[in-house]
Design a protein around this motif. Structure first.
Motif, short mmCIF file in Angstrom:
data_model
loop_
_atom_site.label_atom_id
_atom_site.label_comp_id
_atom_site.label_asym_id
_atom_site.label_seq_id
_atom_site.Cartn_x
_atom_site.Cartn_y
_atom_site.Cartn_z
N LYS A 1 -4.77 10.47 5.68
CA LYS A 1 -6.03 9.71 5.59
C LYS A 1 -6.29 9.15 4.13
N MET A 2 -5.33 9.48 3.29
CA MET A 2 -5.28 8.74 1.73
C MET A 2 -4.85 7.64 1.75
N LYS A 3 -4.92 6.43 1.07
CA LYS A 3 -4.26 5.42 0.88
C LYS A 3 -4.83 4.95 -0.66
N GLU A 4 -3.73 4.05 -1.13
CA GLU A 4 -3.76 3.41 -2.68
C GLU A 4 -3.29 1.99 -2.54
N LYS A 5 -4.01 0.99 -2.86
CA LYS A 5 -3.59 -0.23 -3.18
C LYS A 5 -2.21 -0.24 -4.00
N GLY A 6 -1.46 -1.28 -3.51
CA GLY A 6 -0.28 -1.48 -4.35
C GLY A 6 -0.33 -2.64 -5.10
N ASP A 7 0.70 -3.63 -5.27
CA ASP A 7 0.53 -4.84 -6.23
C ASP A 7 -0.08 -5.84 -5.35
N TYR B 1 0.71 -1.27 -0.07
CA TYR B 1 -0.14 -0.04 -0.14
C TYR B 1 0.85 1.26 -0.14
N PHE B 2 0.45 2.43 -0.47
CA PHE B 2 1.06 3.50 -0.06
C PHE B 2 -0.06 4.76 0.00
N SER B 3 0.63 5.91 0.33
CA SER B 3 -0.20 7.10 0.83
C SER B 3 0.50 8.22 0.17
N TYR B 4 -0.45 9.19 -0.10
CA TYR B 4 0.22 10.38 -0.63
C TYR B 4 -0.03 11.62 0.27
#
Lengths: 112, 114
Positions: free
Chosen positions: B53-59, B47-50
Protein backbone atom coordinates in the motif's frame (compact mmCIF):
# COMPACT_ATOMS: atom_id res chain seq x y z
CA UNK A 1 20.24 15.46 -11.76
CA UNK A 2 21.93 12.10 -11.60
CA UNK A 3 23.19 10.58 -14.81
CA UNK A 4 24.96 7.49 -15.96
CA UNK A 5 26.32 7.17 -19.46
CA UNK A 6 28.18 4.76 -21.64
CA UNK A 7 30.84 5.85 -24.06
CA UNK A 8 29.85 3.69 -27.02
CA UNK A 9 26.38 2.61 -28.08
CA UNK A 10 27.77 -0.36 -30.04
CA UNK A 11 30.84 -2.54 -29.83
CA UNK A 12 31.91 -5.36 -32.15
CA UNK A 13 34.58 -7.87 -31.15
CA UNK A 14 35.97 -11.05 -32.60
CA UNK A 15 35.06 -14.28 -30.88
CA UNK A 16 37.79 -15.14 -28.41
CA UNK A 17 38.97 -11.55 -27.93
CA UNK A 18 38.46 -9.59 -24.74
CA UNK A 19 35.73 -6.96 -24.56
CA UNK A 20 35.77 -3.75 -22.57
CA UNK A 21 32.59 -1.76 -22.00
CA UNK A 22 32.81 1.60 -20.27
CA UNK A 23 30.48 3.66 -18.15
CA UNK A 24 30.65 7.06 -16.47
CA UNK A 25 28.52 8.34 -13.61
CA UNK A 26 27.89 11.82 -12.31
CA UNK A 27 27.22 11.46 -8.59
CA UNK A 28 30.39 11.08 -6.56
CA UNK A 29 28.25 9.90 -3.65
CA UNK A 30 27.17 6.78 -5.53
CA UNK A 31 28.43 3.83 -3.56
CA UNK A 32 27.17 0.77 -5.36
CA UNK A 33 27.33 -0.18 -9.02
CA UNK A 34 25.95 -3.02 -11.08
CA UNK A 35 26.43 -4.33 -14.59
CA UNK A 36 23.43 -5.91 -16.30
CA UNK A 37 23.19 -7.96 -19.48
CA UNK A 38 20.02 -7.80 -21.56
CA UNK A 39 19.50 -10.31 -24.31
CA UNK A 40 16.94 -9.76 -27.02
CA UNK A 41 13.41 -10.30 -25.74
CA UNK A 42 14.49 -10.68 -22.13
CA UNK A 43 14.77 -8.53 -19.06
CA UNK A 44 18.08 -7.27 -17.67
CA UNK A 45 20.09 -9.96 -15.95
CA UNK A 46 22.49 -9.22 -13.10
CA UNK A 47 26.13 -9.92 -14.03
CA UNK A 48 28.35 -8.44 -11.35
CA UNK A 49 28.36 -5.66 -8.80
CA UNK A 50 30.96 -3.60 -6.99
CA UNK A 51 30.89 -1.39 -3.94
CA UNK A 52 32.70 1.91 -3.73
CA UNK A 53 35.23 0.60 -1.22
CA UNK A 54 36.63 -1.66 -3.94
CA UNK A 55 38.57 -0.95 -7.14
CA UNK A 56 38.15 -4.30 -8.81
CA UNK A 57 35.96 -7.36 -8.61
CA UNK A 58 36.16 -10.52 -10.61
CA UNK A 59 33.57 -13.06 -11.57
CA UNK A 60 33.54 -15.88 -14.03
CA UNK A 61 35.11 -14.40 -17.20
CA UNK A 62 34.04 -10.91 -16.13
CA UNK A 63 35.88 -8.18 -14.24
CA UNK A 64 34.54 -4.83 -13.14
CA UNK A 65 36.93 -1.94 -12.49
CA UNK A 66 35.92 1.16 -10.59
CA UNK A 67 37.81 4.45 -10.74
CA UNK A 68 36.19 6.80 -8.26
CA UNK A 69 38.57 9.64 -9.05
CA UNK A 70 37.19 10.06 -12.55
CA UNK A 71 33.81 8.44 -11.79
CA UNK A 72 34.25 5.68 -14.29
CA UNK A 73 33.65 1.97 -14.31
CA UNK A 74 34.26 -0.68 -16.88
CA UNK A 75 33.22 -4.24 -17.58
CA UNK A 76 35.78 -6.57 -19.04
CA UNK A 77 34.69 -9.85 -20.62
CA UNK A 78 37.45 -12.36 -21.23
CA UNK A 79 37.43 -14.64 -24.29
CA UNK A 80 34.17 -13.23 -25.63
CA UNK A 81 31.73 -15.85 -26.89
CA UNK A 82 28.70 -15.63 -29.21
CA UNK A 83 26.46 -16.03 -26.16
CA UNK A 84 27.85 -12.75 -24.84
CA UNK A 85 26.07 -10.82 -27.60
CA UNK A 86 23.62 -8.56 -25.80
CA UNK A 87 23.09 -5.04 -24.53
CA UNK A 88 25.13 -4.24 -21.44
CA UNK A 89 24.36 -1.38 -19.14
CA UNK A 90 25.62 -0.12 -15.87
CA UNK A 91 23.62 1.18 -12.95
CA UNK A 92 24.65 3.42 -10.06
CA UNK A 93 22.86 3.56 -6.74
CA UNK A 94 22.27 7.09 -5.64
CA UNK A 95 22.14 8.05 -2.09
CA UNK A 96 18.54 8.67 -1.19
CA UNK A 97 17.10 5.22 -1.34
CA UNK A 98 17.02 1.92 -3.14
CA UNK A 99 16.93 3.47 -6.59
CA UNK A 100 19.40 3.18 -9.38
CA UNK A 101 20.25 5.40 -12.30
CA UNK A 102 20.79 3.31 -15.42
CA UNK A 103 22.95 4.03 -18.41
CA UNK A 104 21.50 3.72 -21.93
CA UNK A 105 23.47 0.58 -22.80
CA UNK A 106 26.12 -0.70 -25.19
CA UNK A 107 25.19 -3.35 -27.73
CA UNK A 108 27.95 -5.95 -27.92
CA UNK A 109 28.17 -7.97 -31.12
CA UNK A 110 30.48 -10.96 -31.28
CA UNK A 111 31.86 -11.66 -34.75
CA UNK A 112 32.71 -15.24 -35.79
CA UNK B 1 16.74 -17.81 -7.92
CA UNK B 2 14.55 -14.74 -7.84
CA UNK B 3 11.61 -14.93 -10.17
CA UNK B 4 9.87 -11.77 -11.33
CA UNK B 5 6.95 -12.55 -13.61
CA UNK B 6 5.17 -10.03 -15.78
CA UNK B 7 1.74 -11.15 -16.90
CA UNK B 8 2.04 -10.26 -20.58
CA UNK B 9 5.01 -10.26 -22.96
CA UNK B 10 3.18 -8.31 -25.65
CA UNK B 11 0.13 -6.09 -25.39
CA UNK B 12 -1.70 -3.95 -27.94
CA UNK B 13 -4.22 -1.39 -26.74
CA UNK B 14 -6.03 1.61 -28.15
CA UNK B 15 -5.69 5.27 -27.27
CA UNK B 16 -7.84 6.18 -24.30
CA UNK B 17 -8.09 2.66 -22.89
CA UNK B 18 -7.24 1.91 -19.27
CA UNK B 19 -4.35 -0.54 -19.25
CA UNK B 20 -3.19 -2.79 -16.43
CA UNK B 21 0.30 -4.33 -16.30
CA UNK B 22 0.83 -6.93 -13.62
CA UNK B 23 4.01 -8.05 -11.90
CA UNK B 24 4.57 -10.78 -9.32
CA UNK B 25 7.76 -11.69 -7.47
CA UNK B 26 8.37 -14.82 -5.43
CA UNK B 27 11.23 -13.79 -3.14
CA UNK B 28 9.34 -11.83 -0.48
CA UNK B 29 11.12 -8.64 -1.57
CA UNK B 30 10.05 -5.41 0.05
CA UNK B 31 10.85 -3.13 -2.88
CA UNK B 32 9.19 -3.25 -6.27
CA UNK B 33 9.71 -0.97 -9.25
CA UNK B 34 8.22 -0.11 -12.60
CA UNK B 35 10.43 1.21 -15.40
CA UNK B 36 9.97 2.00 -19.02
CA UNK B 37 12.77 1.34 -21.47
CA UNK B 38 13.12 3.33 -24.67
CA UNK B 39 15.98 3.24 -27.20
CA UNK B 40 18.80 5.57 -26.26
CA UNK B 41 17.16 6.63 -22.99
CA UNK B 42 17.98 3.74 -20.70
CA UNK B 43 15.61 2.68 -17.96
CA UNK B 44 13.47 5.42 -16.48
CA UNK B 45 11.73 4.91 -13.18
CA UNK B 46 7.96 5.42 -13.21
CA UNK B 47 6.95 4.40 -9.68
CA UNK B 48 8.29 2.29 -6.88
CA UNK B 49 6.93 0.77 -3.71
CA UNK B 50 8.78 -0.17 -0.55
CA UNK B 51 5.88 -1.82 1.23
CA UNK B 52 2.30 -2.92 0.80
CA UNK B 53 0.00 0.00 0.00
CA UNK B 54 3.01 2.34 -0.17
CA UNK B 55 4.09 4.05 -3.38
CA UNK B 56 6.52 6.73 -4.44
CA UNK B 57 6.76 8.63 -7.69
CA UNK B 58 9.80 8.05 -9.81
CA UNK B 59 11.17 10.27 -12.53
CA UNK B 60 8.28 10.00 -15.02
CA UNK B 61 5.01 9.26 -13.15
CA UNK B 62 2.72 11.39 -15.32
CA UNK B 63 -0.05 9.35 -16.93
CA UNK B 64 0.57 6.34 -14.68
CA UNK B 65 -0.59 5.05 -11.34
CA UNK B 66 0.28 1.94 -9.33
CA UNK B 67 -1.26 -0.43 -6.87
CA UNK B 68 0.34 -2.70 -4.30
CA UNK B 69 -2.30 -4.55 -2.33
CA UNK B 70 -0.11 -7.59 -1.63
CA UNK B 71 3.61 -7.78 -1.02
CA UNK B 72 4.29 -9.99 -4.01
CA UNK B 73 2.26 -8.06 -6.57
CA UNK B 74 2.78 -4.61 -8.07
CA UNK B 75 0.48 -3.30 -10.77
CA UNK B 76 1.07 -0.44 -13.18
CA UNK B 77 -2.00 1.35 -14.52
CA UNK B 78 -2.19 3.59 -17.55
CA UNK B 79 -5.27 5.63 -16.76
CA UNK B 80 -5.94 6.69 -20.36
CA UNK B 81 -3.38 5.23 -22.73
CA UNK B 82 -1.70 7.50 -25.25
CA UNK B 83 0.59 6.70 -28.17
CA UNK B 84 3.62 8.16 -26.38
CA UNK B 85 3.26 5.40 -23.81
CA UNK B 86 4.21 2.81 -26.38
CA UNK B 87 7.29 1.28 -24.82
CA UNK B 88 8.89 -1.69 -23.10
CA UNK B 89 7.83 -1.85 -19.46
CA UNK B 90 10.03 -3.60 -16.94
CA UNK B 91 9.18 -4.61 -13.40
CA UNK B 92 11.89 -5.21 -10.80
CA UNK B 93 12.14 -6.14 -7.15
CA UNK B 94 14.83 -5.95 -4.49
CA UNK B 95 15.39 -6.76 -0.87
CA UNK B 96 16.16 -4.31 1.91
CA UNK B 97 17.37 -6.92 4.36
CA UNK B 98 20.99 -6.11 3.56
CA UNK B 99 22.34 -2.90 2.06
CA UNK B 100 23.27 -2.53 -1.58
CA UNK B 101 21.27 -5.24 -3.21
CA UNK B 102 20.69 -5.53 -6.95
CA UNK B 103 17.30 -5.23 -8.52
CA UNK B 104 15.95 -8.33 -10.22
CA UNK B 105 13.95 -7.82 -13.39
CA UNK B 106 11.13 -9.54 -15.20
CA UNK B 107 11.28 -10.15 -18.94
CA UNK B 108 9.24 -7.08 -19.75
CA UNK B 109 5.95 -6.21 -21.41
CA UNK B 110 6.16 -4.66 -24.84
CA UNK B 111 3.14 -2.36 -25.00
CA UNK B 112 1.86 -0.79 -28.18
CA UNK B 113 -0.77 1.91 -28.07
CA UNK B 114 -2.59 2.42 -31.37
Amino acid sequence: GESVGLHLPTLSVQEGDNSIINCAYSNSASDYFIWYKQESGKGPQFIIDIRSNMDKRQGQRVTVLLNKTVKHLSLQIAATQPGDSAVYFCAALYNYGQNFVFGPGTRLSVLP
Amino acid sequence: DVKVTQSSRYLVKRTGEKVFLECVQDMDHENMFWYRQDPGLGLRLIYFSYDVKMKEKGDIPEGYSVSREKKERFSLILESASTNQTSMYLCASSSIRTVNQPQHFGDGTRLSIL
